[in-house]
Design an enzyme around this catalytic site. Structure first.
Site, PDB file in Angstrom:
ATOM      1  N   CYS A   1       0.807  -1.220   0.000  1.00 22.12           N
ATOM      2  CA  CYS A   1       0.000   0.000   0.000  1.00 22.12           C
ATOM      3  C   CYS A   1       0.842   1.272   0.000  1.00 22.12           C
ATOM      4  O   CYS A   1       0.321   2.361  -0.227  1.00 22.12           O
ATOM      5  CB  CYS A   1      -0.938  -0.032   1.191  1.00 22.12           C
ATOM      6  SG  CYS A   1      -1.747  -1.633   1.357  1.00 22.12           S
TER       7      CYS A   1
ATOM      8  N   HIS B   1      -9.112   3.081  -1.271  1.00 19.75           N
ATOM      9  CA  HIS B   1      -7.728   2.637  -1.106  1.00 19.75           C
ATOM     10  C   HIS B   1      -7.274   1.759  -2.291  1.00 19.75           C
ATOM     11  O   HIS B   1      -7.109   0.552  -2.132  1.00 19.75           O
ATOM     12  CB  HIS B   1      -7.613   1.891   0.227  1.00 19.75           C
ATOM     13  CG  HIS B   1      -6.224   1.461   0.587  1.00 19.75           C
ATOM     14  ND1 HIS B   1      -5.082   2.105   0.139  1.00 19.75           N
ATOM     15  CD2 HIS B   1      -5.792   0.430   1.372  1.00 19.75           C
ATOM     16  CE1 HIS B   1      -4.011   1.473   0.625  1.00 19.75           C
ATOM     17  NE2 HIS B   1      -4.412   0.468   1.362  1.00 19.75           N
TER      18      HIS B   1
END
Ligand SMILES: [Zn+2]
Lengths: 391, 140
Positions: free
Chosen positions: A85, A338
């Site tokens: 991420c 996200h």
């Protein structure tokens, strides 16, 4: 090293089931960034981009090269970064280094992800690749599971009854949706209540559905330039004041520190030291709230609260506009979405707009914000922090 | 003379021992820290002066979660309880907790004494073969 500025940015809407490919999303964000910087693709000397799971979601590796070609940056060196991420923030940090060193004057950095194409089961499998595959995946560990275990550990270590902690965590998600509602790029543009958070189905105990960020598709990109070039192209350059990055091993190997993530403390110290700043100097922060508990853990290591006390920031509204440290005024990963390879670029994009004073119309402007902090976490082991500053 | 760098305890050797019911770790001859699961270097001092040691397999639950979502190919396993166990010798390892209803676990689990067992994870398309997971049950 030279001073380096961000001079323009682009951002797609974050969403579920984007009709576009990962390259198309990043190409649009990139061209937007290049155009807003008063440049043409031929002016870009190198490309740095985050993309994590294109191989699994689209059967597409090496997106950096096809992106370069797609937007007409023919034959430039293009690199892909993979740090789960935190991939795009890694890419931006490296892009900064290459310009700061004097090697390049103008570069493009960003990231893209098309995670929702995988469906929930494959997405859950691939996201679990960012924990230890040999020693921890056999137990069925997955992305929410890591933070779920940290939540129980947090409750136990800091003597906060789980029920009380859960109510505090719900406030984190509620605030994220409050601001996400105002962000036109956000995946979720609706308010939620504490009751809704506490009613959601349990994903991985104690985390319920609305404690968790969604799977998302989207892209974001930025143009970086040396100070002298930046000043010719924009009257509002936003400078890098400090950068930091650190890594760590598998979750179990971090036992001496958990629920703290030691790598974050190492990384953010590098950024603070380089900038000559302290936590009290930060006007606005985008931090990695993949799960509600992750916000508390991050806020403490970044220096905004004592360990075990970050919940009070949200309880007292100190994380809202007008509070002591406005956090995730974009809606955060929770509400904005996200798309993992793009997230860091999206965080930077929002901080840049805060520091330029561009968010008044969206009702999200932190008045007078001059210094912003970006915090991105990849898996259980990669952290990148950037401190950006308006002159 | 040729000098060969090699793992004192590879994942394969660690798995093979697990399948025989033995939990192996690495004891540092310099600082006495036990590293488990194994790594190239000592978890504490980064030294490579390591001896393979058999651990007791006993410890206490440091934290836990019951997961209701499962990765591709493992859907039938959900819900299942994952634990981080602090072993008597110091290190923490991840495993599953059995002999309980996964839906009924709560904070009272933390600190409970457990003992070690194992179960083979047959592997999937992405795991390069099988894995072995520690399987804990209550010892008190
Ligand atoms: Zn040692």
């Amino acid at each position: 090293m030279r001073r380096v500025a961000i001079i323009g940015g682009g951002h797609t809407k974050f969403m579920f089931n984007s009709p576009q490919s990962g390259i198309e999303m990043l190409a649009e964000a990139s061209m937007d960034a290049i155009t807003k910087s008063n440049l043409k693709p031929k002016d870009i000397q190198a490309i740095y981009c985050g993309n994590v799971l294109g191989d699994f979601s689209e059967g597409q590796g090496m997106i950096q090269s096809y992106l370069a070609d797609d937007i007409g940056c023919f034959n430039v060196p293009a690199s892909r970064f993979e740090g789960a991420c935190a991939s795009a923030t890694m890419a931006i940090r490296d892009a900064f280094m290459w310009v700061a060193s004097g090697h390049y004057d103008i570069v493009l950095a960003g990231g893209t992800e098309k995670a929702t194409a995988m469906g929930t089961s494959l997405a859950t499998r691939t996201f679990a690749m960012f924990s230890d595959g040999r020693y921890e995946y056999p137990s069925g560990i997955n992305f929410p599971g890591i933070f779920a275990m940290l939540a129980h550990l947090y409750s136990s270590k800091y003597n906060i009854p789980l029920k009380k902690l859960k109510e505090t965590l719900a406030l984190v998600s509620v605030q994220s949706h409050f601001y996400g509602m105002k962000n036109p790029h956000a995946q979720f543009q609706k308010e939620i209540t504490v009751e809704q958070v506490l009613r959601g189905f349990t994903v991985s105990s104690p985390l319920q559905l609305l404690d968790c960020c969604p799977f998302s598709d989207g892209a974001a990109a930025l143009v970086l330039a040396s100070e002298d070039v930046a000043k010719k192209l924009t009257d509002k350059p936003i400078y890098f004041a400090g950068v930091g990055q650190a890594s760590s091993g598998k979750m179990s190997a971090q036992y001496k520190y958990l629920p703290r993530l030691r790598a974050r403390e190492v990384s953010v110290k590098q950024a603070y030291d380089m900038a000559g700043l302290e936590p009290k100097d930060i006007d606005v922060c985008e931090l990695h709230d993949c799960f509600s508990i992750a916000s508390l853990i991050a806020a403490e290591s970044l220096g905004f609260a004592d360990f075990g006390k970050a919940g009070e920031l949200w309880e007292k509204g100190e994380t809202k506009i007008g509070g002591k440290i406005p956090i995730n005024i974009s809606g955060g990963l929770k509400s904005k979405g996200h798309p993992i390879g793009a997230t860091g670029a999206s965080q930077v994009y929002d901080i840049v707009r805060q520091l330029r004073g561009d968010l008044v119309d969206e009702g999200r402007q932190v008045e007078g914000a001059k210094v912003g902090l970006v915090d991105t976490l990849g898996g259980d082991g990669v952290i990148v922090n950037l401190i950006l500053k308006a002159d | 003379m040729a000098f060969k760098i090699e793992y004192k305890l590879s994942h394969k050797a660690y798995y093979d021992a697990l399948k025989k019911g033995k939990l192996l770790g690495l004891k540092c001859k310099d600082c006495a820290t036990v590293t488990c699961p194994p790594k190239m270097t000592c978890q504490e001092c980064t030294g490579t002066n390591l001896d393979i040691t058999e651990l007791s397999g006993k410890g206490k639950i440091a934290t836990f979660t019951t997961s209701y979502v499962a990765p591709l190919g493992r859907e039938v396993e959900a819900p299942y309880t994952i634990v981080l166990v602090e072993l008597e010798e110091g290190p923490w390892i991840m495993g599953n907790l059995i002999d309980i209803d996964p839906a009924k676990v709560g904070m009272e689990l933390i600190g409970r004494k457990v003992k070690f067992g194992f179960k083979v994870f047959p592997g999937d398309l992405y795991s390069a073969g099988e894995g072995v997971r520690p399987l804990f049950s209550f010892a008190d």
